[in-house]
Write a protein that holds these residues in place. Structure first.
Motif, PDB file in Angstrom:
ATOM      1  N   GLY A 113      -4.760   4.644  -0.711  1.00 39.57           N
ATOM      2  CA  GLY A 113      -3.835   5.193   0.274  1.00 39.57           C
ATOM      3  C   GLY A 113      -4.106   4.659   1.663  1.00 39.57           C
ATOM      4  O   GLY A 113      -3.182   4.292   2.396  1.00 39.57           O
ATOM      5  N   SER A 116      -3.079   1.011   1.886  1.00 41.46           N
ATOM      6  CA  SER A 116      -1.613   0.896   1.932  1.00 41.46           C
ATOM      7  C   SER A 116      -1.082   1.237   3.312  1.00 41.46           C
ATOM      8  O   SER A 116      -0.201   0.540   3.844  1.00 41.46           O
ATOM      9  CB  SER A 116      -0.983   1.823   0.889  1.00 41.46           C
ATOM     10  N   THR A 284       6.377   7.981   6.463  1.00 39.21           N
ATOM     11  CA  THR A 284       5.345   8.106   5.433  1.00 39.21           C
ATOM     12  C   THR A 284       3.972   8.287   6.064  1.00 39.21           C
ATOM     13  O   THR A 284       3.152   9.089   5.595  1.00 39.21           O
ATOM     14  CB  THR A 284       5.337   6.858   4.523  1.00 39.21           C
ATOM     15  N   THR A 288       1.848  11.660   5.450  1.00 43.25           N
ATOM     16  CA  THR A 288       0.539  11.542   4.796  1.00 43.25           C
ATOM     17  C   THR A 288      -0.560  12.161   5.656  1.00 43.25           C
ATOM     18  O   THR A 288      -1.388  12.930   5.161  1.00 43.25           O
ATOM     19  CB  THR A 288       0.210  10.061   4.513  1.00 43.25           C
ATOM     20  N   LEU A 307      -2.236   8.788  -2.955  1.00 43.96           N
ATOM     21  CA  LEU A 307      -1.351   7.884  -3.687  1.00 43.96           C
ATOM     22  C   LEU A 307       0.069   7.855  -3.128  1.00 43.96           C
ATOM     23  O   LEU A 307       0.853   6.982  -3.496  1.00 43.96           O
ATOM     24  CB  LEU A 307      -1.293   8.282  -5.168  1.00 43.96           C
ATOM     25  N   LEU A 308       0.393   8.822  -2.262  1.00 47.00           N
ATOM     26  CA  LEU A 308       1.761   8.912  -1.734  1.00 47.00           C
ATOM     27  C   LEU A 308       2.199   7.652  -1.001  1.00 47.00           C
ATOM     28  O   LEU A 308       3.267   7.089  -1.326  1.00 47.00           O
ATOM     29  CB  LEU A 308       1.880  10.139  -0.825  1.00 47.00           C
ATOM     30  N   MET A 310       1.174   4.511  -1.060  1.00 42.04           N
ATOM     31  CA  MET A 310       1.298   3.349  -1.939  1.00 42.04           C
ATOM     32  C   MET A 310       2.556   3.465  -2.809  1.00 42.04           C
ATOM     33  O   MET A 310       3.290   2.482  -2.995  1.00 42.04           O
ATOM     34  CB  MET A 310       0.054   3.216  -2.818  1.00 42.04           C
ATOM     35  N   THR A 311       2.809   4.667  -3.325  1.00 42.97           N
ATOM     36  CA  THR A 311       3.996   4.873  -4.168  1.00 42.97           C
ATOM     37  C   THR A 311       5.281   4.612  -3.387  1.00 42.97           C
ATOM     38  O   THR A 311       6.176   3.895  -3.856  1.00 42.97           O
ATOM     39  CB  THR A 311       4.004   6.311  -4.715  1.00 42.97           C
ATOM     40  N   VAL A 312       5.361   5.184  -2.186  1.00 47.66           N
ATOM     41  CA  VAL A 312       6.569   5.015  -1.364  1.00 47.66           C
ATOM     42  C   VAL A 312       6.770   3.544  -0.998  1.00 47.66           C
ATOM     43  O   VAL A 312       7.881   3.001  -1.122  1.00 47.66           O
ATOM     44  CB  VAL A 312       6.484   5.875  -0.086  1.00 47.66           C
ATOM     45  N   MET A 314       5.667   0.846  -2.464  1.00 47.57           N
ATOM     46  CA  MET A 314       5.991   0.014  -3.615  1.00 47.57           C
ATOM     47  C   MET A 314       7.438   0.227  -4.060  1.00 47.57           C
ATOM     48  O   MET A 314       8.145  -0.724  -4.391  1.00 47.57           O
ATOM     49  CB  MET A 314       5.024   0.297  -4.764  1.00 47.57           C
ATOM     50  N   LEU A 315       7.881   1.486  -4.061  1.00 47.44           N
ATOM     51  CA  LEU A 315       9.257   1.783  -4.479  1.00 47.44           C
ATOM     52  C   LEU A 315      10.282   1.190  -3.520  1.00 47.44           C
ATOM     53  O   LEU A 315      11.370   0.763  -3.933  1.00 47.44           O
ATOM     54  CB  LEU A 315       9.458   3.300  -4.590  1.00 47.44           C
TER      55      LEU A 315
END
Length: 479
Positions: A113, A116, A284, A288, A307-308, A310-312, A314-315
């Motif tokens: 996180g 990212s 983000t 976070t 992980l929030l 990185m997920t955002v 990447m999406l």
């Protein structure tokens, strides 16, 4: 190709580990020491010597530690080594899944996180904006900027996880580092100040570190000590100590690594356009940080929050294959090795046996307090602070209660337990000592030697001050 000295270092580490493994248990004063415990002790010695000597990159040592544990102390290890050994003499093995799980430990999610956030913030100039805003408050004098960064980091670390705080502050401080000449030694005190301040700031509140949380719960356990020790009482003792140690650390950093540039400034153009990408990254970032900062009230696990971003990213395509490849994966391996050692020492019962070897129940109360603190400090240098504190707290209350001179004095018992939690936070001399240390070790120009130099000094100063403070509080009827 490795040099001759590197091969010698590796050979010495392996031979030392083999000697420790093969020596009779009676040599350690523990005649009933199991074979698994002796093997684990050998692996610990190997890891420590390899990490300190830097015979190979630190993360390479971590991988070899994990492999040795899988082969020698796991329940799926080399069978013939255990053939014909009495189960009692063999001892408790470590489940191989628990060893492998260290490669995906939740703490690593905080690292991902943080990586990212730093990558995305840099790509849209958010890190520069944040750094400029902070520098406007701190001024441009180098020593003042250093102290300001340490105060901000320590304050955040009182309420946020130390790793999350370090990741956040590094993303803000990076533009300042990039503005300095390529090999400028002025970068070093700024970099090292972040993990130091994060570790020290975490001491100040019961929620600052997992070690603090465990000590606080132990003091207030309805089925245990049940002392009714409050959040405010913790801060009454620990906040002045943390503030003092942050100031001492600032003085030590400016003495060990004096600035050559008397002023720090950011002459970097900040992109002013408000693109969709910038809005996604900014939102983000803020969400976070807010979730980390208010985690005790929101209740969302800090590792899940890690992980929030990185997920955002990447999406939304902000982070692609190239960005993923350039994350500091080596640091994740490094941290995993330290976690693996903690798991092995705990599950084979080696760490518990080492603690039990010390006769706390027969010690003078002041000696007991100092010994417990220094033992936790030593263990936390090479293994997880959380595990070190948990193991110490597992036996200390009963040892204190059975100590005839303590006599059940709740004041002494309270100060010893808080002192142990503080000692865990003071262990910061190696990259594997704390996750904030591991984070900054990935940055250019940071050597294990420099980290050890400042970490050992601050740790020893902190231990002396902590021992004197809590010794005085315990025995002067202040509690």
């Amino acid at each position: 190709m490795k040099s001759k000295s590197q091969y010698i270092k590796i050979l010495v580490s392996v031979i030392a580990a083999m000697v420790v493994w093969m020596l009779p248990p009676s040599w350690y004063g523990m005649p009933d020491m199991t074979l698994m415990e002796r093997r684990m002790l050998g692996i610990v010695v190997y890891g420590i010597l390899m990490w300190i000597s830097e015979a190979v990159p630190l993360w390479t040592t971590s991988v070899s530690v994990i492999m040795l544990m899988l082969l020698l102390v796991s329940n799926e290890g080399i069978d013939f080594l255990n053939e014909g050994v009495d189960p009692y003499a063999l001892g408790q093995s470590v489940h191989f899944r628990d060893i492998m799980a260290t490669l995906a430990d939740p703490i690593l999610m905080l690292f991902l996180g943080g990586f990212s956030l730093a990558t995305a913030a840099s790509s849209v100039g958010l890190d520069v904006k944040l750094a400029k805003s902070l520098l406007r408050l701190l001024g441009d004098k180098s020593e003042g900027v250093l102290l300001g960064f340490m105060i901000v980091t320590a304050t955040l670390s009182m309420f946020m996880n130390n790793t999350a705080t370090t990741a956040l502050m590094l993303s803000i401080i990076m533009p300042v580092l990039r503005s300095l000449p390529h090999r400028s030694t002025d970068k070093l005190p700024l970099i090292l100040s972040v993990p130091i301040a994060a570790n020290l700031g975490g001491m100040a509140t019961p929620v600052g570190t997992p070690s603090n949380i465990m000590a606080f719960m132990r003091l207030n356990d309805p089925n245990g000590m049940n002392l009714g020790f409050t959040y405010g009482e913790w801060m009454f003792y620990m906040l002045p100590l943390a503030v003092f140690l942050v100031f001492v650390s600032w003085l030590l950093l400016t003495w060990l690594f004096p600035f050559h540039h008397k002023n720090l400034s950011l002459d970097i153009h900040v992109v002013q356009e408000h693109s969709a990408t910038q809005r996604v990254v900014s939102t983000t970032f803020l969400v976070t940080v807010a979730l980390w900062l208010f985690q005790p009230f929101i209740g969302l696990n800090m590792y899940i929050v890690g992980l929030l971003p990185m997920t955002v990213f990447m999406l939304t395509g902000i982070m692609g294959r190239a960005e993923i490849r350039h994350l500091d994966w080596e640091i994740l391996w490094l941290v995993a090795g330290g976690i693996a050692l903690s798991v092995g020492m705990e599950q084979t019962h080696l760490a518990h046996r080492i603690i039990r070897l010390i006769p706390f129940a027969d010690m003078d109360p002041w000696v007991l307090a100092v010994a417990a603190g220094f033992l936790c400090f030593a263990m936390s240098t090479f293994m997880s602070n959380t595990v070190s504190t948990k193991l110490m707290l597992a036996i200390l209350p009963s040892a204190l209660a059975s100590n005839s001179e303590v006599g059940g004095d709740t004041g002494i018992m309270t100060m010893v337990i808080i002192g142990v939690a503080a000692s865990a936070s003071l262990a910061m001399s190696l990259p594997i000592s704390t996750t904030p240390n591991a984070l900054v070790y990935s940055l250019e120009g940071v050597s294990q030697k420099d980290m050890a130099k400042v970490g050992i000094l601050i740790g020893l100063v902190g231990m002396v001050v902590t021992s004197l403070l809590f010794g005085y509080l315990s025995f002067a009827d202040y509690v």
